[in-house]
Enzyme design. Structure first.
Site, PDB file in Angstrom:
ATOM      1  N   HIS A 166      57.076  78.676  33.488  1.00  0.00           N
ATOM      2  CA  HIS A 166      56.787  78.197  32.131  1.00  0.00           C
ATOM      3  C   HIS A 166      55.470  77.420  32.100  1.00  0.00           C
ATOM      4  O   HIS A 166      54.620  77.663  31.244  1.00  0.00           O
ATOM      5  CB  HIS A 166      57.931  77.325  31.611  1.00  0.00           C
ATOM      6  N   GLU A 204      63.125  76.427  22.782  1.00  0.00           N
ATOM      7  CA  GLU A 204      62.889  76.291  24.216  1.00  0.00           C
ATOM      8  C   GLU A 204      64.244  76.405  24.903  1.00  0.00           C
ATOM      9  O   GLU A 204      65.162  75.635  24.621  1.00  0.00           O
ATOM     10  CB  GLU A 204      62.204  74.964  24.555  1.00  0.00           C
ATOM     11  N   ASP A 224      62.752  64.591  28.585  1.00  0.00           N
ATOM     12  CA  ASP A 224      62.575  66.034  28.751  1.00  0.00           C
ATOM     13  C   ASP A 224      61.558  66.292  29.854  1.00  0.00           C
ATOM     14  O   ASP A 224      60.445  65.769  29.811  1.00  0.00           O
ATOM     15  CB  ASP A 224      62.105  66.659  27.430  1.00  0.00           C
ATOM     16  N   LYS A 269      58.420  67.868  18.322  1.00  0.00           N
ATOM     17  CA  LYS A 269      59.580  67.998  19.205  1.00  0.00           C
ATOM     18  C   LYS A 269      60.791  67.206  18.718  1.00  0.00           C
ATOM     19  O   LYS A 269      61.899  67.457  19.162  1.00  0.00           O
ATOM     20  CB  LYS A 269      59.218  67.473  20.603  1.00  0.00           C
ATOM     21  N   GLU A 277      66.604  75.647  27.542  1.00  0.00           N
ATOM     22  CA  GLU A 277      66.710  74.600  28.558  1.00  0.00           C
ATOM     23  C   GLU A 277      68.182  74.335  28.858  1.00  0.00           C
ATOM     24  O   GLU A 277      69.072  74.740  28.111  1.00  0.00           O
ATOM     25  CB  GLU A 277      66.088  73.277  28.053  1.00  0.00           C
ATOM     26  N   ASP A 297      65.603  73.083  22.795  1.00  0.00           N
ATOM     27  CA  ASP A 297      64.651  72.022  22.450  1.00  0.00           C
ATOM     28  C   ASP A 297      63.586  72.593  21.510  1.00  0.00           C
ATOM     29  O   ASP A 297      62.496  72.959  21.928  1.00  0.00           O
ATOM     30  CB  ASP A 297      64.033  71.483  23.746  1.00  0.00           C
TER      31      ASP A 297
HETATM   32 CA    CA Z   1      61.186  70.925  26.031  1.00  0.00          CA
END
Ligand code: CA
Length: 418
Positions: free
Chosen positions: A136, A202, A129, A256, A204, A236
């Site tokens: 951001h 998140e 990642d 995560k 993405e 994510d």
């Molecule tokens: Ca991420």
């Protein structure tokens, strides 16, 4: 130009207005149909069993690569095979091909999207990642440090990234439970254990790689396009309270890795070529191995909505992939510059994609500015972060010259903690 990308092409399969799945898209996925689990593509709301087409000789490929649970066998054939298959499918399904339209054997390979169950399309090996959106990184720097030193000194030199976990990458539609863990909500008190209270998404994208080079070799920015199969949307998930306590000194871990969701259709890099756009000026000048020529960024419109249980969706962000500072070519060149090998089916996350304006931020952390500006839902409730039984939905598409190429959606519901 890639033949299948011709904007004038139309399909004999109905394509609803604003469908992401024009005949110029021809994405790849894996579906459970009444014929079993097979590699498929999609035009409009019609899912096409490529295994059946190959078995009957309508596409000239070894059918066995399509009778599997993942796209990896097909991806192992490389970029030219992807291009050949898209072109063959494009010819088969364009409106001038009345012979194909009237062929009953082709008809048996077609399913409505509601008749199939989409699967995780790729057997994902390694998951990396990145952290490549300047806005951001700046927002997070402002929230946790101060606006004057928001970007860390390495950020404009290195496409910063970390190694994630692939075992918990899920396809769109699979609900997950709120994670639990250690947190330290009060800086003056001892840490506590409990449910994550600051659960965030998140926004993405992810790209998936072909087989790379042997260990010790590097992929240049110019070569990178040949090692990228395609892209999907990626949510994510992040447990902000767990993250804040655990991330020192080695970075994200349990905050995560409890789940990340991807959309089920992989849109090929070939299909995205018409939507290339210029990237930002990179200052200071990057190291030579990160220099690139041509337009390597992509104009992909992105959107996030939250749907509380029993209520309607509320749009909380509209962003765009073009806001990325580092492009995929630079990410891949950086990833391999030390000789690290990539393999077929590796997943590379973009990092949260935030645009320069309010309304374009890619996480609740930024949207609500650490909970200080809650977002209103249509049922009257407010959100600082994601609540139990909320569904978070991300959508994305590119559009130009009347042609739309999109990803569909990645959607997932948060169930209460176990
Ligand atoms: Ca991420």
């Amino acid at each position: 130009m890639i033949e299948a990308n011709n904007p004038n092409l139309k399909s004999w399969i109905t394509v609803p207005i604003n469908s992401d799945f024009s005949i110029q898209n021809i994405p790849f996925g894996v579906a459970k149909t009444k014929n079993g689990v097979v590699v498929v593509t999609r035009i409009g709301d019609t899912v096409i069993d490529i295994h059946q087409l190959a078995l009957k000789g309508f596409v000239s490929f070894d059918a066995s690569v399509f009778r599997t649970s993942y796209l990896n066998d097909f991806m192992l054939l490389g970029k030219q095979a992807t291009r050949d298959l898209r072109n063959q499918l494009s010819i088969l399904f364009r409106d001038t091909n009345t012979a194909a339209k009237n062929n009953s054997e082709i008809q048996t390979a077609l399913f409505n999207i509601n008749e199939v169950e989409m699967q995780l399309p790729i057997n994902i090996g390694d998951y990396t990642d990145f952290y490549s959106s300047e806005q951001h990184a700046y927002n997070v720097g402002c929230l946790f440090r101060d606006p004057k030193n928001a970007l860390l000194p390495n950020w404009k030199y290195i496409p910063v990234g970390y190694h994630g976990r692939s075992s918990s990458i899920l396809p769109s539609g699979v609900a997950i439970h709120r994670p639990k863990g250690q947190k330290k909500p009060n800086p003056d008190e001892a840490p506590v254990f409990g449910n994550c209270n600051l659960l965030d998404f998140e926004l993405e994208t992810a790209f998936f790689t072909y087989q790379g080079k042997p260990i010790g070799d590097s992929i240049t920015t110019a070569e990178a396009d040949d090692y990228i199969f395609g892209m999907a949307l990626l949510n994510d998930w992040s447990a902000r309270d767990i993250q804040a306590w655990e991330y020192v000194p080695l970075g994200p871990f349990l905050a995560k890795n409890f789940a990340s969701h991807i959309s089920c259709w992989i849109v090929t890099l070939d299909a995205l070529e018409p939507f290339r756009t210029e990237g930002p000026v990179q200052e200071p000048k990057v190291f030579s191995y990160l220099e690139y020529t041509g337009n390597k960024h992509l104009d992909i419109k992105l959107e996030v909505t939250i749907q509380p249980e029993g209520s309607s969706e509320v749009v909380v962000s509209k962003s765009n992939y073009k806001y990325m500072y580092w492009n995929m070519n630079q990410q891949l060149a950086h990833h391999t510059i030390n000789g690290c090998n990539i393999r077929v089916g590796d997943c590379m996350g973009s990092g949260t994609i935030s645009g320069p304006n309010e309304g374009e931020f890619g996480s609740m952390l930024e949207i609500t500015w650490k909970g200080t500006k809650p977002v209103k839902m249509l049922d009257g409730t407010e959100r600082k972060f994601i609540a139990d039984n909320d569904t978070v939905i991300m959508r994305g598409y590119a559009e130009k010259n009347g042609v739309r190429v999109g990803f569909g959606e990645v959607s997932a519901k948060i169930l209460p903690a176990k």
